[in-house]
Motif scaffolding. Structure first.
Motif, short mmCIF file in Angstrom:
data_model
loop_
_atom_site.label_atom_id
_atom_site.label_comp_id
_atom_site.label_asym_id
_atom_site.label_seq_id
_atom_site.Cartn_x
_atom_site.Cartn_y
_atom_site.Cartn_z
N THR A 121 0.83 -1.21 0.00
CA THR A 121 0.00 0.00 0.00
C THR A 121 0.86 1.25 0.00
O THR A 121 0.51 2.26 -0.61
N TYR A 122 2.01 1.19 0.68
CA TYR A 122 2.88 2.37 0.80
C TYR A 122 3.83 2.56 -0.38
O TYR A 122 4.51 3.58 -0.48
N THR A 123 3.90 1.59 -1.29
CA THR A 123 4.87 1.65 -2.38
C THR A 123 4.56 2.79 -3.35
O THR A 123 3.42 2.97 -3.77
N GLN A 124 5.60 3.52 -3.68
CA GLN A 124 5.50 4.62 -4.63
C GLN A 124 6.22 4.23 -5.91
O GLN A 124 7.18 3.45 -5.88
N PHE A 125 5.78 4.79 -7.06
CA PHE A 125 6.32 4.38 -8.35
C PHE A 125 6.91 5.56 -9.11
O PHE A 125 6.30 6.63 -9.18
N ALA A 126 8.10 5.34 -9.66
CA ALA A 126 8.73 6.30 -10.58
C ALA A 126 8.87 5.57 -11.91
O ALA A 126 9.87 4.89 -12.16
N LEU A 127 7.84 5.67 -12.74
CA LEU A 127 7.76 4.88 -13.97
C LEU A 127 7.82 5.77 -15.21
O LEU A 127 7.45 6.94 -15.15
N SER A 128 8.27 5.20 -16.29
CA SER A 128 8.32 5.80 -17.62
C SER A 128 9.61 6.58 -17.82
O SER A 128 10.44 6.72 -16.91
N LEU A 129 9.75 7.13 -19.03
CA LEU A 129 10.97 7.86 -19.39
C LEU A 129 11.16 9.15 -18.62
O LEU A 129 12.22 9.76 -18.68
N GLU A 130 10.15 9.59 -17.88
CA GLU A 130 10.32 10.76 -17.02
C GLU A 130 11.36 10.49 -15.93
O GLU A 130 11.92 11.42 -15.36
N TYR A 131 11.63 9.20 -15.67
CA TYR A 131 12.58 8.82 -14.63
C TYR A 131 13.75 8.01 -15.20
O TYR A 131 14.34 7.19 -14.51
N VAL A 132 14.09 8.28 -16.46
CA VAL A 132 15.13 7.50 -17.12
C VAL A 132 16.47 7.65 -16.40
O VAL A 132 16.85 8.74 -15.97
N LEU A 133 17.16 6.53 -16.25
CA LEU A 133 18.46 6.50 -15.56
C LEU A 133 19.56 6.67 -16.60
O LEU A 133 19.92 5.73 -17.31
N LEU A 134 20.08 7.88 -16.68
CA LEU A 134 21.13 8.20 -17.64
C LEU A 134 22.23 9.03 -16.98
O LEU A 134 21.98 9.76 -16.01
N ARG A 135 23.42 8.93 -17.55
CA ARG A 135 24.53 9.71 -17.04
C ARG A 135 24.36 11.19 -17.42
O ARG A 135 23.69 11.52 -18.38
N PRO A 136 24.98 12.10 -16.62
CA PRO A 136 24.78 13.55 -16.82
C PRO A 136 25.05 14.02 -18.24
O PRO A 136 24.35 14.92 -18.73
N ALA A 137 26.04 13.47 -18.92
CA ALA A 137 26.38 13.92 -20.27
C ALA A 137 25.19 13.78 -21.21
O ALA A 137 24.96 14.63 -22.09
N PHE A 138 24.40 12.71 -21.04
CA PHE A 138 23.27 12.46 -21.93
C PHE A 138 22.05 13.28 -21.52
O PHE A 138 21.27 13.72 -22.37
N LEU A 139 21.87 13.51 -20.23
CA LEU A 139 20.78 14.35 -19.77
C LEU A 139 20.98 15.79 -20.24
O LEU A 139 20.03 16.48 -20.62
N LYS A 140 22.22 16.23 -20.23
CA LYS A 140 22.54 17.58 -20.71
C LYS A 140 22.20 17.71 -22.19
O LYS A 140 21.58 18.69 -22.62
N LYS A 141 22.59 16.73 -22.98
CA LYS A 141 22.31 16.76 -24.42
C LYS A 141 20.81 16.66 -24.70
O LYS A 141 20.32 17.20 -25.71
N ALA A 142 20.07 15.97 -23.83
CA ALA A 142 18.63 15.79 -24.05
C ALA A 142 17.88 17.11 -24.02
O ALA A 142 16.79 17.23 -24.60
N LYS A 143 18.44 18.11 -23.36
CA LYS A 143 17.79 19.43 -23.26
C LYS A 143 17.98 20.26 -24.53
O LYS A 143 17.34 21.29 -24.69
N GLU A 144 18.88 19.82 -25.39
CA GLU A 144 19.18 20.58 -26.60
C GLU A 144 18.22 20.22 -27.73
O GLU A 144 17.74 19.09 -27.83
#
Length: 449
Positions: free
Chosen positions: A101-124
Motif C-alpha cells: 500500500t505504501y509503495t511509490q512508483f517512478a515509472l516511464s521515461l520521465e525517470y530515465v536513468l542516464l549519465r549527466p552527459a546524456f541528460l545535458k544533451k537531451a535538453k538541446e
C-alpha cells in the motif's frame, strides 16, 4: 548541493568499474555475500537494490530493519516491499507490480536513468536534415560481433560520408575490426570511451545503429534517426516497448537482410526524430529520494478541537478552494458545526499532518461499506515539497491500523486540471477507475489482505 553520500556495495564487479566509481567520488565496498551487506547497513541509509536475484524475502529483511528501500526493476516478477520502484521502460503501469500500500512508483521515461552527459544533451534541440554520419555501438562486449556485420554492410553503402564505430572494453574482435576498416577513410573507430566522448559522437550523427539496451536510451536522449533490434532475450521488453512507440526503424535480429532493409528504409522515408527524453529525470528522481528523507519527519495525529481554527483557515483559502468540490464561502459557525460533526463521526477518520510540530495539511477518510473516500489538502505554504504524497501514503497506512474497521477500497476524486493531485494518485499506484464526467477523475486502490 550534495544531498546524499553515495556508496556502492558489490559482490562481483570488474576492476575498471570500481575505478570509475571511485573517480567520481563515490564510496565502494566489496562483499562476499548478501547477508554481509544486510549486517552493514546504518540507520540513516536508503538502500537501493539493482539486482534481479534478490528476492522478496531479502526486501522484507531490509524493511524489517527499518530502512527505506528503493528497487530498480523492469521485470515485475515478484512481490515488492519497496518504498519506491524505479522502472524507466515506457508503457508500464503500477498495476503490473504486486507491491505494498505504501509503495511509490517512478515509472516511464520521465525517470530515465542516464549519465549527466546524456541528460545535458537531451535538453538541446534536434535539427536533422540530411543523413551523412552514422554511429554504431553494440555495447561493452558484443559477443555475437554484430558490429562486424554492420561494418560489412556499411562499407558497401556510399550514401554515408562518415561512420563512427564504438566498441567497449569487453569486445574481443578489435584487431580484426580495425583491419577491416583501415582502407576506408570514412570509418572512425573508438575503443572504451567515457560518457562525455560518447555523447559528443552521437551528437555528430544523424543515424544510430544500436541494440535495445542502455545505449538505445542514450541515443534517444540526444536525438537522431535510430535503427534498433534485439539479439538476446533480456532485450525483448525494451525492444517491444520502444517499437510500439515508433522510436526506431526495426532491424529485428540484426541479420544482414534485416539490417540492410532497415538502413534503406531510413533513407527512403522522411526524417522524423522523436524526442522522448527531456533531460530532467535526475531532478525528478532526486525529489523522490528527498521525499523519502522527509517522510520520517512527518507525523499524523487525530484531528481535534485544537485544530478547529487552522482547518477554518484552510477552508477559506482561495488557493485550496480552487480545486474543492464545494466552492461556496464558508462562515465560522458553519465550519465549526461541520468540523465537530466529522471529528465525532465514528465512520470518519480525520488526521492532521505535522512537520516540525507545525500543521501542514489534513487527510480525511469517510468510510461506507468497506470503502474509504479520501479528501485531503496541503497548506499552500507547504506545497511542492512532496508532502501531498507523504500525507496520502501515511494517511492510508494509519487508516488501516484503526481497530474495528475493514477497508477493501480507498478512492478519491480529482479535477482534471489539478495536475499535482493527479500525479500523486498515479505515483502511489491508484488506478483510474472511471471518468464520470469530463471535469474530474476517480482514482481507486484495492487494499490487499
Amino acid at each position: 548541493m550534495k544531498d546524499f553520500d553515495i556508496n556502492f556495495v558489490c559482490k562481483q564487479i570488474p576492476e575498471t568499474s570500481i575505478q570509475d566509481i571511485k573517480k567520481l567520488g563515490f564510496g565502494f565496498r566489496s562483499i562476499k555475500n548478501e547477508d554481509e551487506f544486510l549486517d552493514s547497513i546504518t540507520a540513516d541509509t536508503i538502500v537501493v537494490l539493482d539486482h534481479y536475484g534478490l528476492d522478496t524475502q531479502y526486501q522484507k529483511a531490509i524493511k524489517e530493519k527499518g530502512y527505506k528501500l528503493v528497487c530498480i526493476d523492469d521485470l515485475h516478477d515478484k512481490e515488492f516491499f519497496a518504498d519506491l520502484i524505479i522502472n524507466h521502460a515506457p508503457n508500464i503501469e503500477p498495476s503490473a507490480y504486486q507491491a505494498q500500500t505504501y509503495t511509490q512508483f517512478a515509472l516511464s521515461l520521465e525517470y530515465v536513468l542516464l549519465r549527466p552527459a546524456f541528460l545535458k544533451k537531451a535538453k538541446e534541440a534536434v535539427n536533422i536534415k540530411i543523413t551523412q554520419t552514422a554511429f554504431v555501438c553494440f555495447g561493452g562486449s558484443d559477443i555475437k560481433n554484430i558490429t562486424q556485420t554492420t561494418v560489412d554492410i556499411l562499407k558497401k553503402d556510399t550514401r554515408l560520408k562518415k561512420i563512427i564505430i564504438v566498441v567497449g572494453a569487453g569486445y574481443n574482435y578489435f584487431d580484426l575490426l580495425k583491419e577491416s576498416v583501415e582502407d576506408d577513410a570514412r570509418f572512425y573507430l573508438y575503443h572504451s570511451i567515457d560518457s562525455e566522448k560518447m555523447a559528443e559522437l552521437i551528437s555528430e550523427s544523424q543515424l544510430a545503429i544500436v541494440p535495445s539496451s542502455g545505449i538505445l536510451l542514450e541515443v534517444l536522449a540526444i536525438g537522431c534517426n535510430i535503427i534498433s533490434g534485439m539479439y538476446i532475450e533480456n532485450q525483448k521488453y525494451v525492444f517491444d516497448n520502444f517499437k510500439s512507440l515508433g522510436a526506431f526503424e526495426n532491424a529485428e535480429d540484426f541479420s544482414g537482410i534485416n539490417l540492410t532493409s532497415a538502413i534503406n528504409k531510413t533513407f527512403y522515408k522522411k526524417s522524423s526524430v522523436k524526442k522522448l527524453i527531456d533531460g530532467y529525470s535526475d531532478r525528478r528522481l532526486l525529489n523522490n529520494f528527498r521525499q523519502l528523507v522527509i517522510e520520517d519527519e512527518v507525523s499524523l495525529k487525530n484531528a481535534g478541537e485544537s485544530d478547529l481554527n487552522k482547518t477554518f483557515e484552510w477552508a477559506g483559502n482561495a488557493e485550496i478552494r480552487k480545486f474543492s468540490f464545494n466552492n461556496a464561502t464558508i462562515d465560522y459557525d458553519t465550519h465549526k458545526k461541520w468540523f465537530t460533526g466529522k471529528v465525532g463521526d465514528k465512520h470518519c477518520y480525520y488526521f492532521i499532518g505535522e512537520l516540525n510540530n507545525e500543521a501542514f495539511g489534513s487527510i480525511r477518510f469517510d468510510v461506507e461499506n468497506s470503502q474509504a473516500k479520501i479528501s485531503y489538502l496541503i497548506d499552500p505554504a507547504y506545497q511542492n515539497n512532496g508532502l501531498g504524497t507523504i500525507l496520502l501514503k501515511k494517511g492510508v497506512e494509519l487508516l488501516l491500523k484503526q481497530k474495528n474497521v475493514k477497508i477493501l477500497i480507498v478512492w478519491g476524486e480529482v479535477f482534471n486540471e489539478n495536475t499535482a493531485s493527479v500525479k500523486i494518485f498515479k505515483k502511489l499506484g491508484y488506478d483510474v477507475k472511471s471518468n464520470f464526467s469530463t471535469n474530474f477523475i476517480r482514482f481507486e486502490k484495492i487494499i490487499q489482505s
